[in-house]
Design a protein around this motif. Structure first.
Motif, PDB file in Angstrom:
ATOM      1  N   ALA A 167      84.860  -1.756  19.759  1.00  0.00           N
ATOM      2  CA  ALA A 167      85.855  -0.936  20.444  1.00  0.00           C
ATOM      3  C   ALA A 167      86.893  -0.448  19.449  1.00  0.00           C
ATOM      4  CB  ALA A 167      86.534  -1.748  21.537  1.00  0.00           C
ATOM      5  N   GLY A 168      87.250   0.826  19.567  1.00  0.00           N
ATOM      6  CA  GLY A 168      88.251   1.410  18.683  1.00  0.00           C
ATOM      7  C   GLY A 168      88.445   2.873  19.005  1.00  0.00           C
ATOM      8  N   PRO A 169      89.266   3.564  18.224  1.00  0.00           N
ATOM      9  CA  PRO A 169      89.559   4.978  18.497  1.00  0.00           C
ATOM     10  C   PRO A 169      88.298   5.832  18.553  1.00  0.00           C
ATOM     11  CG  PRO A 169      90.973   4.132  16.750  1.00  0.00           C
ATOM     12  CD  PRO A 169      89.955   3.075  17.047  1.00  0.00           C
ATOM     13  N   LEU A 170      88.301   6.787  19.480  1.00  0.00           N
ATOM     14  CA  LEU A 170      87.163   7.693  19.620  1.00  0.00           C
ATOM     15  C   LEU A 170      87.222   8.859  18.646  1.00  0.00           C
ATOM     16  CD1 LEU A 170      86.851   7.925  23.506  1.00  0.00           C
ATOM     17  CD2 LEU A 170      85.426   6.619  21.928  1.00  0.00           C
ATOM     18  N   HIS A 171      88.405   9.357  18.354  1.00  0.00           N
ATOM     19  CA  HIS A 171      88.534  10.586  17.568  1.00  0.00           C
ATOM     20  C   HIS A 171      89.301  10.325  16.277  1.00  0.00           C
ATOM     21  CE1 HIS A 171      86.955  12.635  21.025  1.00  0.00           C
ATOM     22  NE2 HIS A 171      87.895  12.093  21.765  1.00  0.00           N
ATOM     23  N   LEU A 172      88.625  10.494  15.149  1.00  0.00           N
ATOM     24  CA  LEU A 172      89.267  10.292  13.853  1.00  0.00           C
ATOM     25  C   LEU A 172      89.385  11.584  13.047  1.00  0.00           C
ATOM     26  CD1 LEU A 172      87.446   7.081  12.541  1.00  0.00           C
ATOM     27  CD2 LEU A 172      89.526   7.244  13.877  1.00  0.00           C
ATOM     28  N   LEU A 173      88.759  12.670  13.493  1.00  0.00           N
ATOM     29  CA  LEU A 173      88.631  13.868  12.649  1.00  0.00           C
ATOM     30  C   LEU A 173      89.936  14.417  12.103  1.00  0.00           C
ATOM     31  CD1 LEU A 173      85.802  16.188  13.989  1.00  0.00           C
ATOM     32  CD2 LEU A 173      86.022  15.117  11.766  1.00  0.00           C
ATOM     33  N   MET A 174      90.976  14.484  12.873  1.00  0.00           N
ATOM     34  CA  MET A 174      92.195  15.128  12.416  1.00  0.00           C
ATOM     35  C   MET A 174      93.240  14.134  11.905  1.00  0.00           C
ATOM     36  SD  MET A 174      91.094  18.066  12.722  1.00  0.00           S
ATOM     37  CE  MET A 174      92.500  19.040  12.224  1.00  0.00           C
ATOM     38  N   ARG A 175      92.845  12.939  11.588  1.00  0.00           N
ATOM     39  CA  ARG A 175      93.780  11.923  11.098  1.00  0.00           C
ATOM     40  C   ARG A 175      94.097  12.193   9.635  1.00  0.00           C
ATOM     41  NH1 ARG A 175      94.071   7.853  15.210  1.00  0.00           N
ATOM     42  NH2 ARG A 175      93.387   9.026  17.003  1.00  0.00           N
ATOM     43  N   GLY A 176      95.297  11.831   9.212  1.00  0.00           N
ATOM     44  CA  GLY A 176      95.752  12.127   7.868  1.00  0.00           C
ATOM     45  C   GLY A 176      95.358  11.075   6.843  1.00  0.00           C
ATOM     46  N   TYR A 177      95.793  11.323   5.622  1.00  0.00           N
ATOM     47  CA  TYR A 177      95.571  10.379   4.533  1.00  0.00           C
ATOM     48  C   TYR A 177      96.264   9.059   4.844  1.00  0.00           C
ATOM     49  CZ  TYR A 177      94.053  14.535   2.056  1.00  0.00           C
ATOM     50  OH  TYR A 177      93.401  15.680   1.689  1.00  0.00           O
ATOM     51  N   TRP A 178      95.688   7.963   4.376  1.00  0.00           N
ATOM     52  CA  TRP A 178      96.159   6.601   4.555  1.00  0.00           C
ATOM     53  C   TRP A 178      96.061   6.144   6.016  1.00  0.00           C
ATOM     54  CZ3 TRP A 178      96.067   4.332   0.177  1.00  0.00           C
ATOM     55  CH2 TRP A 178      96.616   4.897  -0.978  1.00  0.00           C
ATOM     56  N   HIS A 179      95.443   6.927   6.891  1.00  0.00           N
ATOM     57  CA  HIS A 179      95.357   6.522   8.295  1.00  0.00           C
ATOM     58  C   HIS A 179      94.363   5.369   8.464  1.00  0.00           C
ATOM     59  CE1 HIS A 179      95.606   6.739  12.605  1.00  0.00           C
ATOM     60  NE2 HIS A 179      94.297   6.624  12.637  1.00  0.00           N
ATOM     61  N   ALA A 180      94.778   4.355   9.185  1.00  0.00           N
ATOM     62  CA  ALA A 180      93.921   3.196   9.470  1.00  0.00           C
ATOM     63  C   ALA A 180      93.540   3.180  10.938  1.00  0.00           C
ATOM     64  CB  ALA A 180      94.659   1.903   9.122  1.00  0.00           C
ATOM     65  N   SER A 181      92.259   2.949  11.213  1.00  0.00           N
ATOM     66  CA  SER A 181      91.735   2.804  12.574  1.00  0.00           C
ATOM     67  C   SER A 181      91.068   1.441  12.675  1.00  0.00           C
ATOM     68  CB  SER A 181      90.716   3.898  12.883  1.00  0.00           C
ATOM     69  OG  SER A 181      91.330   5.164  12.834  1.00  0.00           O
ATOM     70  N   VAL A 182      91.474   0.670  13.667  1.00  0.00           N
ATOM     71  CA  VAL A 182      90.997  -0.713  13.812  1.00  0.00           C
ATOM     72  C   VAL A 182      89.933  -0.765  14.904  1.00  0.00           C
ATOM     73  CG1 VAL A 182      91.651  -3.100  14.322  1.00  0.00           C
ATOM     74  CG2 VAL A 182      93.239  -1.599  13.057  1.00  0.00           C
ATOM     75  N   TYR A 183      88.816  -1.415  14.583  1.00  0.00           N
ATOM     76  CA  TYR A 183      87.710  -1.631  15.525  1.00  0.00           C
ATOM     77  C   TYR A 183      87.531  -3.128  15.703  1.00  0.00           C
ATOM     78  CZ  TYR A 183      86.912   3.268  15.155  1.00  0.00           C
ATOM     79  OH  TYR A 183      87.095   4.620  15.235  1.00  0.00           O
ATOM     80  N   ARG A 184      87.336  -3.508  16.963  1.00  0.00           N
ATOM     81  CA  ARG A 184      87.152  -4.924  17.297  1.00  0.00           C
ATOM     82  C   ARG A 184      85.837  -5.092  18.043  1.00  0.00           C
ATOM     83  NH1 ARG A 184      92.599  -4.135  17.459  1.00  0.00           N
ATOM     84  NH2 ARG A 184      93.860  -5.725  16.440  1.00  0.00           N
ATOM     85  N   LYS A 185      85.203  -6.205  17.810  1.00  0.00           N
ATOM     86  CA  LYS A 185      83.979  -6.508  18.523  1.00  0.00           C
ATOM     87  C   LYS A 185      84.321  -6.856  19.962  1.00  0.00           C
ATOM     88  CE  LYS A 185      79.600  -7.335  19.006  1.00  0.00           C
ATOM     89  NZ  LYS A 185      78.676  -6.240  19.118  1.00  0.00           N
ATOM     90  N   ALA A 186      83.731  -6.116  20.885  1.00  0.00           N
ATOM     91  CA  ALA A 186      83.953  -6.379  22.305  1.00  0.00           C
ATOM     92  C   ALA A 186      83.378  -7.750  22.632  1.00  0.00           C
ATOM     93  CB  ALA A 186      83.323  -5.294  23.153  1.00  0.00           C
ATOM     94  N   SER A 187      84.169  -8.568  23.318  1.00  0.00           N
ATOM     95  CA  SER A 187      83.691  -9.911  23.644  1.00  0.00           C
ATOM     96  C   SER A 187      82.735  -9.856  24.826  1.00  0.00           C
ATOM     97  CB  SER A 187      84.863 -10.831  23.971  1.00  0.00           C
ATOM     98  OG  SER A 187      85.585 -10.304  25.053  1.00  0.00           O
ATOM     99  N   SER A 188      81.776 -10.730  24.832  1.00  0.00           N
ATOM    100  CA  SER A 188      80.811 -10.818  25.925  1.00  0.00           C
ATOM    101  C   SER A 188      81.469 -11.526  27.113  1.00  0.00           C
ATOM    102  CB  SER A 188      79.583 -11.603  25.491  1.00  0.00           C
ATOM    103  OG  SER A 188      78.998 -11.005  24.374  1.00  0.00           O
ATOM    104  N   ALA A 189      81.004 -11.171  28.280  1.00  0.00           N
ATOM    105  CA  ALA A 189      81.515 -11.835  29.492  1.00  0.00           C
ATOM    106  C   ALA A 189      81.080 -13.291  29.486  1.00  0.00           C
ATOM    107  CB  ALA A 189      80.988 -11.121  30.729  1.00  0.00           C
ATOM    108  N   PRO A 190      81.959 -14.207  29.915  1.00  0.00           N
ATOM    109  CA  PRO A 190      81.579 -15.624  29.937  1.00  0.00           C
ATOM    110  C   PRO A 190      80.456 -15.886  30.938  1.00  0.00           C
ATOM    111  CG  PRO A 190      83.776 -15.306  30.902  1.00  0.00           C
ATOM    112  CD  PRO A 190      83.309 -13.979  30.389  1.00  0.00           C
ATOM    113  N   SER A 191      79.585 -16.830  30.591  1.00  0.00           N
ATOM    114  CA  SER A 191      78.490 -17.128  31.518  1.00  0.00           C
ATOM    115  C   SER A 191      78.768 -18.334  32.334  1.00  0.00           C
ATOM    116  CB  SER A 191      77.174 -17.309  30.795  1.00  0.00           C
ATOM    117  OG  SER A 191      77.286 -17.668  29.477  1.00  0.00           O
TER     118      SER A 191
END
Length: 191
Positions: A167-191
């Motif tokens: 999970a993370g930002p959908l649109h990165l195309l128009m982001r500037g220099y030094w821009h950071a986008s963070v993606y995290r692993k979606a957790s699984s539903a507990p069983s």
């Protein structure tokens, strides 16, 4: 687990002259060789880099130099897997237009399949898939990984990460220099 995609710093590259499509070859070479301005790096990026389990980067000089500005010790060897999908260009001596317009035209054409003098979008997508897998492996091994990469390749990698459940930002195309986008692993539903 986190994967942080960062676009390199601003290359100190003047682009005021108009040029022909063929002259874009030299413009691209000068852009690739330009030094990076490190004085604009945001504090948030410095903090993200300090918290990263490891830091990877493209083998292109502007990324290697940008990563050096982060001043972190947990760095991996620069890797061409993360290199930018370079601009195509034509060998025509005319017309003359601003390089910014040629960049827009050639990048748009590249997304539509034009790949003269560079890898096609399909190859770049395959490489982005391999890059995403590599970043996932690094995140699993180190808890988090920061990639000092490029605008277009980061967009392609982000798409591959989302396909793999991150999970993370959908649109990165128009982001500037030094821009950071963070993606995290979606957790699984507990069983």
């Amino acid at each position: 687990m986190r994967i942080i995609l960062v676009r390199h710093g601003r290359p100190e590259h003047a682009a005021a002259r108009w040029c022909s499509p063929a002259q874009m070859k030299d413009w691209i070479a000068r852009y690739n060789e330009a030094d990076v301005a490190g004085d604009e790096m945001p504090d948030r990026l410095v903090a993200l880099a300090a918290e990263a389990g490891t830091v990877a980067c493209s083998s292109v000089a502007r990324c290697v130099q940008s990563r050096a500005f982060l001043d972190v010790d947990c760095c991996l060897q620069p890797d061409p897997l993360f290199a930018e999908a370079h601009l195509p260009y034509l060998d025509w001596p005319f017309p003359r237009l601003p390089p910014s317009l040629w960049r827009l035209l050639f990048r748009s054409a590249w997304f539509c399949g034009f790949a003269r003098h560079t890898e096609p979008i399909g190859e770049s997508n395959r490489r982005a898939g391999a890059a995403a897998e590599r970043l996932i492996q690094l995140a699993e091994a180190h808890g988090s990984v920061l990639l000092m990469g490029h605008g277009i390749m980061n967009v392609l990698i982000a798409r591959q990460l989302r396909k793999r459940g991150w999970a993370g930002p959908l649109h990165l195309l128009m982001r500037g220099y030094w821009h950071a986008s963070v993606y995290r692993k979606a957790s699984s539903a507990p069983s």
